[in-house]
Scaffold this motif. Structure first.
Motif, mmCIF file in Angstrom:
data_model
loop_
_atom_site.group_PDB
_atom_site.id
_atom_site.type_symbol
_atom_site.label_atom_id
_atom_site.label_comp_id
_atom_site.label_asym_id
_atom_site.label_seq_id
_atom_site.Cartn_x
_atom_site.Cartn_y
_atom_site.Cartn_z
ATOM 1 N N GLY A 67 45.914 16.998 30.121
ATOM 2 C CA GLY A 67 46.997 17.483 29.276
ATOM 3 C C GLY A 67 48.031 16.415 28.960
ATOM 4 O O GLY A 67 49.171 16.742 28.590
ATOM 5 N N ASP A 68 47.661 15.165 29.068
ATOM 6 C CA ASP A 68 48.595 14.045 28.882
ATOM 7 C C ASP A 68 48.828 13.816 27.387
ATOM 8 O O ASP A 68 48.169 13.005 26.751
ATOM 9 N N LYS A 69 49.800 14.532 26.837
ATOM 10 C CA LYS A 69 50.074 14.412 25.407
ATOM 11 C C LYS A 69 50.700 13.063 25.064
ATOM 12 O O LYS A 69 50.528 12.542 23.957
ATOM 13 N N GLU A 124 50.136 8.258 21.826
ATOM 14 C CA GLU A 124 50.036 6.805 21.772
ATOM 15 C C GLU A 124 48.739 6.345 21.114
ATOM 16 O O GLU A 124 48.709 5.368 20.360
ATOM 17 N N MET A 125 47.646 7.051 21.395
ATOM 18 C CA MET A 125 46.327 6.636 20.932
ATOM 19 C C MET A 125 45.872 7.358 19.665
ATOM 20 O O MET A 125 44.775 7.105 19.168
ATOM 21 N N HIS A 126 46.714 8.223 19.137
ATOM 22 C CA HIS A 126 46.306 9.074 18.012
ATOM 23 C C HIS A 126 45.897 8.250 16.795
ATOM 24 O O HIS A 126 44.833 8.476 16.201
ATOM 25 N N GLU A 127 46.712 7.285 16.395
ATOM 26 C CA GLU A 127 46.390 6.480 15.223
ATOM 27 C C GLU A 127 45.091 5.710 15.426
ATOM 28 O O GLU A 127 44.250 5.615 14.526
ATOM 29 N N ASN A 128 44.914 5.180 16.631
ATOM 30 C CA ASN A 128 43.686 4.448 16.969
ATOM 31 C C ASN A 128 42.469 5.358 16.816
ATOM 32 O O ASN A 128 41.460 4.984 16.197
#
Length: 789
Positions: free
Chosen positions: A271-273, A278-282
């Motif tokens: 559940g580490d949003k 942080e990694m969403h764009e990647n």
């Protein structure tokens, strides 16, 4: 005491955990106080469990690590398990010529060019009275067996404290698994140990042996991290590795999507949003590239070592790999969309859901699209979660019904196949496949899981023998990408899965049968451990629900009828029921004792045969004829390899259209020889020549060569392969035979040993085939002739 310090401190944990006899890990019961990703590696010492000497008259053994030697001998030490280690010993009076060797198997290892030290044998480095084998800058290799080679002595010598110095990342077992099938328990712990050995200072490693590719691979890490989360709950270190691999790209298109699946796994488990943000764009960049690729047959570089996937780097962009990549893309879009909806990214979630729906509709515009899939792409289709029951049944019948053919050469790809079988509720097939793949490795002697494996290796080799090298290069015996089965067992047999991010909600759904009648274990979560124990025979079950979580529990039927069910001696209204489970929902934090009243018989799985198209009766050996082939072989045609200098002498039968050779080197060994091993000329019985095709060792991934035989499809024929270890290099080789069209393996692997004097291997065939010849030991594998009858 050693006269040289280790590069890391001694282990700081204590043996305060639970010992597990089925685990190969000598530190399975060791626990560290609050281990962190930034912790240094530590070391411990492992003593040998046995020693063997070839010239036993020159050796006096006090125990497996203390000996006196009086003359030349080779001492082989078995440490009982593979470790990430280096070999040392002590001697105050050793005066002579010695070398040391290490290996994961029972012969000194040799690896490919590009390694710091391809031959895992060298003169010991001496530090006072301590002798150490140093083969690379980081010291460690994969080591189960060690050797001290005493070539000569000036006087008797005393050897003591023979040991492996083993490195380890401080890591606690927060998960556990045990069941009525002790082999499955052993498989779970062997997978966990394989991953643990490859946990390095700041990232997940991908291989122990130093063969020039010992770094983190984004795709390999997917299964390693999955197993690590259920075994160790080391979520922070998985986060560290996700960051470490996030910007890596090695040209392998599928590996970028496996990285996205790893991020999805991590989010579901933690559940580490914050990391998701942080990694969403990647992740979006990787998913968008897959969308650009879709339908354009991009260069894939690699999808797996299996022949049907293009045999690694040889033909990675073949149709099966392209179809698998399409299915993997749809899966990644679908699953990322699901977690984005949970995390509040509604607009982007809709985008990827639309991507998936668009491509699914495009697929279904062709009613026969499912017929284009083989076992790997079929598994990826099932795992993508969009196929309907009719499509699933067609796949089960066509590509998953054959026990032998649903095996992949690589346990990495096998993980996705057993995932698909679970989704299709084919647990009997999944368990048989686990036994064939991972159980087969353990029967081979595995204490860690291999890079590639075929069950027939157990029929042609003894436990811990040197493996067959192949398109993957020199085969690794400790490859953490093969550990995905550990997560599968925790999720499917123990039955614990998150249903919302970070296990805020989860389900317990153990799959039991007459094959597995009880299961118990733990799965770590950010809220604490979930503990489960189910016994289908007694009807006594228990489970725990950590604080701030809610559980749904599925009581397994396993073919039996369930009457009354109580939780802590109280009844509860069921949520729903299907053929296999009764579901109960909304269990808050607490410990629960369950009593289920069962009646009737347990479900039993039907025996499933393991069959090849050709059995060993289709294969014959001949070590007597040597080069005198004309009266026994080649009545319909022949190929004398490099017979005339570097030119083949060839006459093909009318039923053979052509023969294509790939990946081979060429050599002409002798002209007008009187050696009976040399082949007679087809035109003059007074002339004997000999040439060969050979594998291009030690170039990476060139430990193999192929001959594609384009025969008429309605023609039965006999083909005889002539092997000669001409220069007496102790060659050992292996043959695999595949259907040329669909690349299905047709028969058990054949081993060719002791062919210094020449040996024919005869195959009785009835179709076009690919013959793959692999190096096992010796400088390379060679082939000197092909004869048709």
């Amino acid at each position: 005491m050693p006269d040289i310090d280790a590069p890391y401190p001694a282990v700081s944990g204590t043996f305060s955990g639970v010992d597990v006899p089925q685990s190969p890990d000598p530190l399975v019961a060791m626990r560290w106080d609050d281990p962190k990703p930034t912790d240094s590696l530590e070391v411990y010492v492992l003593k040998p469990v046995s020693v063997q000497a070839d010239n036993s008259e020159n050796v006096s053994v006090k125990n497996a690590s203390t000996l006196t030697v009086t003359g030349a001998c080779n001492l082989m030490f078995d440490f009982g398990r593979v470790s990430a280690a280096w070999l040392e010993f002590e001697s105050e009076d050793l005066d002579g010529e010695i070398e040391m060797s290490i290996s994961e198997f029972n012969e000194p290892a040799v690896f490919n060019a590009g390694s710091q030290h391809p031959k895992k044998t060298d003169v010991a480095v001496r530090y006072g009275n301590t002798y150490r084998l140093e083969l690379n800058d980081q010291l460690y290799e994969g080591v189960r067996f060690g050797w001290i080679h005493i070539h000569s002595l000036k006087k008797p010598a005393h050897i003591s404290s023979v040991r492996l110095v083993c490195q380890i990342k401080p890591t606690n077992y927060e998960g556990s698994f045990a069941c009525s099938d002790t082999l499955l328990t052993r498989i779970w712990y062997t997978g966990a140990y394989t991953v643990k050995l490859n946990l390095l200072q700041d990232h997940f490693g991908a291989i122990l042996m130093e063969r020039s590719d010992r770094h983190s691979w984004t795709g390999d890490a997917h299964t390693s991290q999955a197993a690590s989360m259920v075994a160790f709950g080391n979520f922070d270190f998985v986060k560290t590795n996700l960051r470490y691999t996030s910007t890596q790209f090695n040209g392998i298109a599928s590996y970028s999507l496996y990285w996205v699946l790893s991020l999805i796994d991590y989010y579901r488990y933690t559940g580490d949003k914050e990391l998701l943000d942080e990694m969403h764009e990647n992740a979006c960049n990787k998913l968008d590239i897959a969308y650009e690729h879709y339908g354009k047959n991009p260069r894939l570089s690699f999808y797996g070592w299996d022949e049907r996937l293009g045999a690694g780097f040889e033909n990675a962009s073949c149709d099966e790999s392209q179809n698998a990549y399409k299915m993997l893309s749809i899966r990644a879009w679908n699953e990322y969309s699901e977690i984005l909806e949970q995390a509040g990214y509604q607009e982007v979630a809709a985008k990827y859901k639309k991507y998936a729906e668009e491509k699914i509709n495009s697929l279904r515009a062709d009613n026969k699209w499912i017929e284009q899939l083989n076992v790997h792409s079929g598994a990826d289709a099932v795992n993508a979660g969009f196929i309907n029951k009719e499509e699933e049944n067609r796949l089960l019948d066509r590509v998953f019904s054959n026990r032998m053919q649903r095996l992949s050469y690589s346990p990495f790809n096998q993980y996705f196949i057993i995932q698909a079988l679970a989704r299709a509720n084919s647990y009997d097939k999944a368990l048989n496949t686990i036994d064939d793949c991972w159980g087969g490795q353990i029967r081979y002697g595995a204490t860690t899981f291999f890079e590639v494996f075929r069950p027939s290796w157990n029929d042609i080799s003894k436990p811990n023998d040197a493996p067959i090298n192949n398109q993957c290069g020199y085969t690794s015996f400790t490859h953490p990408w093969s550990a995905g089965v550990t997560k599968w067992l925790s999720e499917e047999i123990l039955g614990i899965k998150p249903t919302s991010a970070g296990f805020a909600k989860f389900i317990i759904k153990p799959h039991l049968s007459s094959e597995v009648t009880w299961v118990k274990g733990h799965t770590p979560t950010p809220h604490g451990k979930i503990e489960v124990a189910f016994d289908i025979k007694s009807g006594k079950h228990s489970f725990s629900v950590p604080e701030n979580t809610v559980a749904t529990v599925a009581i397994p039927k396993a073919g039996r009828t369930i009457g009354k069910v109580t939780f802590n001696k109280e009844g509860k209204e069921k949520l729903s029921e299907d053929d296999n489970f009764i579901y109960y929902a909304d269990f808050p934090a607490g410990n629960y004792q369950v009593k289920a009243d069962y009646s009737g018989d347990l479900i039993s799985f039907k025996p499933e045969p393991f069959l090849y198209d050709y059995d060993n009766g289709a294969v014959n050996e001949d070590n007597k004829t040597q080069g005198n082939w004309k009266s026994k072989y080649g009545s319909k045609g022949y190929i004398l390899c490099n017979f005339d200098s570097l030119q083949n002498r060839m006459q093909l039968p009318d039923f053979i259209e052509q023969v294509k050779f790939n990946m081979n080197g060429n050599v002409h060994w002798t002209t007008k020889s009187d050696d009976p091993r040399a082949l007679l000329s087809d035109t003059d019985d007074r002339i004997r020549n000999l040439g060969a095709f050979y594998t291009l060792d030690p170039i990476p991934c060139k430990q193999t060569m192929t001959a594609d035989i384009y025969s008429r499809k309605d023609q039965s024929y006999r083909i005889s392969l002539y092997f000669v270890d001409w220069d007496k290099k102790n060659r050992r080789s292996a043959i695999e035979v595949f259907d040329l069209d669909n690349k299905r393996l047709l028969m058990p692997v054949q081993m060719i040993r002791d062919y210094e004097q020449g040996k024919y291997i005869t195959l009785n065939l009835k179709q076009p085939v690919r013959i793959r010849i692999n190096q096992v030991r010796g400088d390379n594998a060679t082939l000197s002739g092909i004869f048709f009858d």
